[in-house]
Each structure stands twice: as structure tokens, then as C-alpha cells.
Design a protein around this motif. Structure first.
Motif, mmCIF file in Angstrom:
data_model
loop_
_atom_site.group_PDB
_atom_site.id
_atom_site.type_symbol
_atom_site.label_atom_id
_atom_site.label_comp_id
_atom_site.label_asym_id
_atom_site.label_seq_id
_atom_site.Cartn_x
_atom_site.Cartn_y
_atom_site.Cartn_z
ATOM 1 N N GLU A 44 68.087 55.859 11.955
ATOM 2 C CA GLU A 44 67.927 54.776 12.942
ATOM 3 C C GLU A 44 68.029 53.409 12.278
ATOM 4 N N ARG A 45 68.746 52.501 12.960
ATOM 5 C CA ARG A 45 68.900 51.125 12.485
ATOM 6 C C ARG A 45 68.175 50.188 13.452
ATOM 7 N N SER A 46 67.981 48.969 13.065
ATOM 8 C CA SER A 46 67.316 48.007 13.961
ATOM 9 C C SER A 46 68.148 47.811 15.227
ATOM 10 N N LEU A 47 69.463 47.864 15.107
ATOM 11 C CA LEU A 47 70.343 47.753 16.269
ATOM 12 C C LEU A 47 70.055 48.869 17.281
ATOM 13 N N ASP A 48 69.776 50.082 16.802
ATOM 14 C CA ASP A 48 69.477 51.216 17.675
ATOM 15 C C ASP A 48 68.176 50.974 18.451
ATOM 16 N N ARG A 49 67.191 50.384 17.779
ATOM 17 C CA ARG A 49 65.914 50.081 18.435
ATOM 18 C C ARG A 49 66.044 48.899 19.382
ATOM 19 N N ASP A 50 66.830 47.909 18.993
ATOM 20 C CA ASP A 50 66.969 46.687 19.792
ATOM 21 C C ASP A 50 67.568 46.945 21.169
ATOM 22 N N ILE A 51 68.421 47.930 21.276
ATOM 23 C CA ILE A 51 69.039 48.205 22.583
ATOM 24 C C ILE A 51 67.980 48.579 23.616
ATOM 25 N N MET A 52 66.875 49.154 23.175
ATOM 26 C CA MET A 52 65.813 49.551 24.089
ATOM 27 C C MET A 52 65.106 48.339 24.697
ATOM 28 N N LEU A 53 65.298 47.156 24.115
ATOM 29 C CA LEU A 53 64.680 45.935 24.623
ATOM 30 C C LEU A 53 65.577 45.189 25.609
#
Length: 130
Positions: free
Chosen positions: A51-60
Motif C-alpha cells: 500500500e502507498r499513500s496514494l492508495d489510502r488517499d483515494i479513500m478520502l
């Protein structure tokens, strides 16, 4: 409209919904978010060691960036045959039912139409003359 993809995830994880009508601040339907729309926008790396920060950011990101727009709307007085034709013509698996001000009243799905068709009384079969 401004709910995050993470909030959509919570709804899909806790309820047996396949579609979520998206409403504006006045409660009017502005789009539709399907479970398929949701899943298509998730990273395959989310919640994995890769997981990358980009993967987490999409959830926001807000749901209006992922929803289907220009969804055909149904009125309660429309015949079910017409509703079925709209669902088939527009390739949606459900349609929001709205009042005259486009405020959500409910959702009609293809499964609702199928259930209705299967539960209708049938005319007795006519005996063939022989």
C-alpha cells in the motif's frame, strides 16, 4: 455528495446495499453510486504491505468524483413496464424514485421488477382443442 469513499465503504460493509443514491444538501438525487463503481476505484494494494499513500488517499476523495451522473429518475406514478424499459435502455440495475422536486422516495431495482413479475397471478392455461 461530499461523503468520502471511506464512508461509502462503511455503508457497503454494514448494509446489503448494491446501490446508494447520492443526494445534494436539499435531499435531491444528483447521482448513483453502485458497489461496482466503488470497487472499480479501489487500489488493489489497499490494506496490503504494498500500500502507498496514494492508495489510502483515494479513500478520502468525495463520492461525487466516482458516482454515475445523469441517472434516469422515476416518478411513483410511472407504470412498472415503463420503469423496466428505462432500466434496460440505460443499462442501470436500479433507478431512484423521486417526488416532483427530485427528492428521494425510494429505489426500484431490476430484482424488484423480477419479483413483481414472478408473483403476479397467472391466467389459467387454456385447454387446446384436439
Amino acid at each position: 455528495m461530499d461523503a468520502s469513499l471511506a464512508q461509502v465503504r462503511t455503508l457497503f460493509d454494514t448494509h446489503p446495499f448494491y446501490h446508494l443514491p447520492v443526494l445534494d444538501g436539499a435531499g435531491c438525487v444528483v447521482g448513483l453510486m453502485s458497489r461496482t463503481d466503488y470497487l472499480a476505484n479501489l487500489s488493489p494494494f489497499l490494506n496490503t504491505p504494498a500500500e502507498r499513500s496514494l492508495d489510502r488517499d483515494i479513500m478520502l476523495r468525495p463520492v461525487h468524483q466516482f458516482m454515475s451522473r445523469q441517472v434516469p429518475l422515476l416518478r411513483p406514478e410511472q407504470p412498472l413496464l415503463e420503469a423496466a424499459q428505462v432500466i434496460l435502455a440505460h443499462h442501470f440495475s436500479c433507478l431512484p424514485v423521486v417526488d416532483s422536486e427530485q427528492r428521494l422516495l425510494g429505489v426500484l431495482s431490476w430484482k424488484d421488477l423480477l419479483r413483481f413479475g414472478l408473483n403476479r397471478p397467472r391466467a389459467p392455461a387454456k385447454a387446446e382443442a384436439g
